[in-house]
Design an enzyme around this catalytic site. Structure first.
Site, PDB file in Angstrom:
ATOM      1  N   PHE A 245       1.688   0.876  -9.982  1.00 42.04           N
ATOM      2  CA  PHE A 245       1.364  -0.529  -9.688  1.00 42.04           C
ATOM      3  C   PHE A 245       2.583  -1.430  -9.755  1.00 42.04           C
ATOM      4  CE2 PHE A 245      -2.684   1.090 -11.716  1.00 42.04           C
ATOM      5  CZ  PHE A 245      -3.362   1.259 -10.539  1.00 42.04           C
ATOM      6  N   ARG A 619      -3.957   1.090  12.274  1.00 40.94           N
ATOM      7  CA  ARG A 619      -4.628   2.387  12.223  1.00 40.94           C
ATOM      8  C   ARG A 619      -4.797   2.796  10.761  1.00 40.94           C
ATOM      9  NH1 ARG A 619      -4.280   6.386  16.213  1.00 40.94           N
ATOM     10  NH2 ARG A 619      -2.306   5.541  16.962  1.00 40.94           N
ATOM     11  N   ILE A 620      -5.987   3.186  10.404  1.00 38.71           N
ATOM     12  CA  ILE A 620      -6.237   3.667   9.051  1.00 38.71           C
ATOM     13  C   ILE A 620      -5.985   5.175   9.065  1.00 38.71           C
ATOM     14  CG2 ILE A 620      -7.945   3.874   7.216  1.00 38.71           C
ATOM     15  CD1 ILE A 620      -6.957   0.981   7.786  1.00 38.71           C
ATOM     16  N   VAL A 694      -2.448  -0.399   3.030  1.00 36.63           N
ATOM     17  CA  VAL A 694      -3.648  -0.985   2.422  1.00 36.63           C
ATOM     18  C   VAL A 694      -3.597  -0.976   0.897  1.00 36.63           C
ATOM     19  CG1 VAL A 694      -5.183  -0.423   4.327  1.00 36.63           C
ATOM     20  CG2 VAL A 694      -4.901   1.220   2.469  1.00 36.63           C
ATOM     21  N   GLU A 696      -2.254  -2.683  -1.344  1.00 38.59           N
ATOM     22  CA  GLU A 696      -2.297  -3.932  -2.097  1.00 38.59           C
ATOM     23  C   GLU A 696      -3.281  -4.947  -1.524  1.00 38.59           C
ATOM     24  OE1 GLU A 696       2.188  -3.651  -3.878  1.00 38.59           O
ATOM     25  OE2 GLU A 696       1.927  -4.906  -2.130  1.00 38.59           O
TER      26      GLU A 696
HETATM   27 MO1  MOS Z   1       4.419  -2.499  -5.834  1.00 41.47          MO
HETATM   28  S1  MOS Z   1       4.060  -4.039  -7.100  1.00 41.47           S
HETATM   29  O1  MOS Z   1       5.768  -3.016  -4.949  1.00 41.47           O
HETATM   30  O2  MOS Z   1       4.487  -1.092  -6.705  1.00 41.47           O
END
Ligand code: MOS
Length: 736
Positions: A245, A619-620, A694, A696
């Site tokens: 994260f 595109r997913i 996707v 974030e």
């Molecule tokens: Mo992300 S907050 O750039 O791992």
């Protein structure tokens, strides 16, 4: 491969493997415990000793004396590293504070010593015997108190801290409907499952770090700068990361201290941070104070919009760019954004999932809800009325590459049943529960970054992909295998993916939700180069040849790629290099969050009942892992709305609730029902894959949808996150 023109039709468009939901190819290794994480490299370093970090007990000051004799005499202890015996250390570009403190102390729990022993217990026990005398100095620990002296920060990732268009002040003053509110968000902890961990080994002056890190090449550079050694002598291995994260974007104390400890005792050493060390020793998402002003006509059409944000950091640290989305999300001719930074002596603030937007949307999207209420316009309709096809600061000459924002709003509203919402707060009751519905936009920028890969095929037709890209739980292994399989026309099972080793070509790494699109494009580039090499070797014209069913086919001729590869195999390396399409076009990912909550009319307890999100991100690549990313991020948004808060001790300068007993994140029981839909789109300006990230997007706006639902449920508007029940009760007292 250079990408500076919009993509045309290419092998990815076949959509046989890419775009199809696939299970994670690394899943079995993870669930059977055979995927080796950084602290578990018994295979590579069977004789590793254990290190335990001694952190500073004060936030700011100086060490006057260190006495390690008692610790060194304790059972099993092999040595103690401090600034006095660590040798000269440089500092990485991305670390604001030194990772090994002393004699100056820059923040609470900054590493001041490492005790190395035969066992973890011995190291931890002896750590309590290290005596560090220091004098404390006054520090600045309170953001609210610091904003008067806040300064203009330098550019962040090339973005100016201020922006303006038109004449905000005049337009705002003249607007018939105004919102002017201030919102606050607290410091957040990344709270990833795997704390920072490293196994370090020295051999012949060369250092190997098995570590949990998102950005392999960046971190090799940081280790080189910190240890004053050539990067060629450093190998960094990070194939499995138990979440990051953003907390593992950069070199942190676990890796540096493991390296120093291993050099000191002449044995491999492993260091993991205990959970209570993570919030203060490493990094966190900085708290913000955000003022949002919106001036609109009586139909809710925006003419003036301003977003100012204050955050704090150690001197030299980054500002939280919380107003960034406000530059792009809604129209309006008169605009202003500003970021200011206050010097604080708390631990270093840094990137956490969707830095900027994650907290910026918590403010902006509640302000939009307040505007909807003030105008008497439905919140979905309000956002549709303020949609804009181009960068509203730059004007129509800079259109969005794609922007199906209105589709997200409409499709999400339909799936959720938004039309059943009662717009008057406090009118829907289910027993003791006041029930409300709220919504918010989702927006996160789309960034791309150069990414390289090596790809080979062997005489059995097995394709191998090697890149220093990381998989931080996101599904990278799988999408890279899908990309190679699609491009080369082989089944997914024929592809092996090896990641996270600095011996492999340098990829984009996992950050800023650029990883999937950039790294998969890098693999695509390498696979296209491999197609050429194979076609040429087999005597085909690469332009005419089709790669399918494990063979190269042109006209009547079909040759299995295994035969072409032969005993030696064929290997190539290539990279995707992005041109200026992100400057010519504004690029972003979009969505809409919908949430239903119940608020206990007597206790103020908030329960999320259900959430729906609709998202557009090109595109997913793998709908299964993408959905998983979005659900995790929506969950994190609920955490930001309802519970996550590092509590600052403003006297002594540290985060008090530094463990998962007291820093609360949502658990399964908090999240009953989430539904995710993806809007079908391809963005040909984003990459050859026409994809975006996707990772974030899902957190951006999710918490605001919760806050808006709470307001609809009970009429209480809370502008200080998190929305704990004391704040609800205070408001309910005023309402009922
Ligand atoms: Mo992300 S907050 O750039 O791992």
């Amino acid at each position: 491969m250079r990408f500076d023109q919009p993509a045309t039709t290419n092998p990815i468009d076949r959509g046989r493997v890419v775009g199809v939901p696939h299970d994670r190819i690394d899943g079995p290794a993870k669930v059977t415990g055979t995927a080796p994480y950084a602290y578990e490299r018994h295979d590579a370093a069977p004789d590793a000793a254990y290190g335990w970090i001694v952190g500073s007990a004060i936030a700011r000051g100086r060490i006057t004396a260190i006495d390690t004799r008692a610790a060194e005499a304790a059972p099993g202890v092999l040595g103690v590293v401090t600034h006095e015996n660590a040798g000269p250390l440089g500092k990485g570009r991305f670390n604001t504070a030194h990772l090994l403190g002393g004699p100056a102390i820059e923040h609470y729990d900054q590493a001041l010593a490492l005790v190395v022993a035969e066992t973890l217990e011995q190291a931890r026990d002896a750590a309590a015997l290290v005596r560090i005398d220091c004098v404390a100095e006054e520090g600045r620990f309170d953001l609210a108190a610091g904003i008067d002296g806040a300064e203009v920060p330098g550019p962040f990732f090339g973005k100016d801290p201020d922006s303006a268009a038109g004449d905000f002040d005049a337009a705002f003053a003249a607007a018939p409907v105004k919102v002017d509110q201030t919102y606050t968000t607290p410091d957040h902890s990344h709270a990833m499952m795997e704390p920072h961990a490293t196994t370090a080994l020295w051999a012949d002056g060369r250092l190997t770090l098995w570590t949990s890190n998102q950005m392999v090449a960046w971190t090799v550079g940081e280790v080189a700068r910190t240890l004053n050694m050539p990067p060629e002598n450093i190998r960094l291995v990070s194939p499995y990361v138990g979440g990051g994260f953003g907390a593992k974007l950069f070199l942190r104390a676990d890796a540096l201290m493991a390296a120093l400890g291993a050099r000191h005792v002449g044995r491999p050493v492993k260091v993991a941070l205990a959970r209570p060390q993570v919030p203060n020793n490493t990094v966190h998402r900085p708290a913000t104070i955000q003022r949002v002003r919106i001036g609109a006509d009586r139909n809710g059409v925006i003419d003036a919009i301003a977003h100012e944000s204050w955050s704090g950091n150690l001197p030299g640290g980054n500002v939280e760019m919380a107003a960034m989305q406000t530059r792009l999300l809604y129209g309006g001719r008169n605009r202003l954004t500003r970021h200011r930074i206050a010097a604080l002596d708390l631990p270093e603030g840094n990137s956490m999932r969707a830095p900027g937007e994650a907290v910026g949307m918590l403010a902006l999207e509640v302000a939009m809800d307040e505007l909807a209420e003030a105008c008497g316009v439905d919140p979905v309709e309000l956002r549709i009325r303020n949609d804009v096809a181009y960068d509203p600061e730059a004007g129509p000459d800079r259109p969005f590459s794609s922007r199906p924002f209105v589709d997200c709003l409409r499709r999400g509203a339909e799936r959720f049943g938004w039309s059943r919402r009662n717009p008057t707060p406090g009118r829907v009751r289910d027993g003791r529960w006041l029930v409300g519905m709220g919504m918010a936009a989702a927006f996160r920028g789309n960034q791309m970054s150069r990414s390289a890969a090596r790809v080979g095929v062997d005489g059995r037709g097995t394709v191998t992909v090697e890149t220093d890209m990381t998989d931080i739980g996101t599904g990278t292994y799988t999408i890279l295998a899908q990309t190679a399989a699609e491009t080369l026309g082989v089944p997914l099972e024929a592809v092996r993916v090896h990641l996270g080793d600095s011996r492999f070509p340098v990829a984009a790494g996992s950050g800023g939700q650029w990883g999937a699109n950039s790294a998969a494009s890098g693999v695509y580039a390498a696979c296209m180069t491999l197609r050429e090499a194979l076609a040429q070797k087999a005597g085909f014209n690469a332009g005419d040849a089709v790669f399918e069913n494990g063979a190269i086919v042109a006209g009547n001729r079909s040759v299995p790629i295994a035969d072409v590869a032969g005993r030696e195999g064929v290997w190539v390396e290539d990279a995707i290099e992005f041109g200026d399409l992100d400057k010519t076009y504004a690029q972003g990912t979009f969505g809409a969050h919908f949430c239903e909550v119940g608020v206990d009319a007597y206790t103020g307890e908030i329960r999320v009942r259900r959430m729906v999100g609709a998202f557009a991100a090109g595109r997913i690549l793998n709908p299964k892992s993408a959905r998983n990313q979005i659900i995790g991020a929506m969950t994190m948004g609920v955490g930001a709305a309802l519970m996550e808060e590092l509590v600052v001790d403003t006297r002594h300068g540290y985060f008090v609730n530094h463990d998962l007993a007291e820093y609360h994140v949502p658990v399964h029981a908090d999240i009953p029902d989430q539904d995710v839909l993806f809007i079908e789109e391809l963005d040909d300006k984003s990459s050859p894959l026409k994809a975006k990230g996707v990772g974030e997007l899902g957190i951006c706006g999710a918490g605001a949808a919760v806050a808006n639902a709470v307001h609809n449920a009970c009429g209480v508007r809370i502008r200080a996150y998190p929305l704990t029940l004391d704040k609800v009760l205070r408001g309910l007292g005023a309402v009922t």
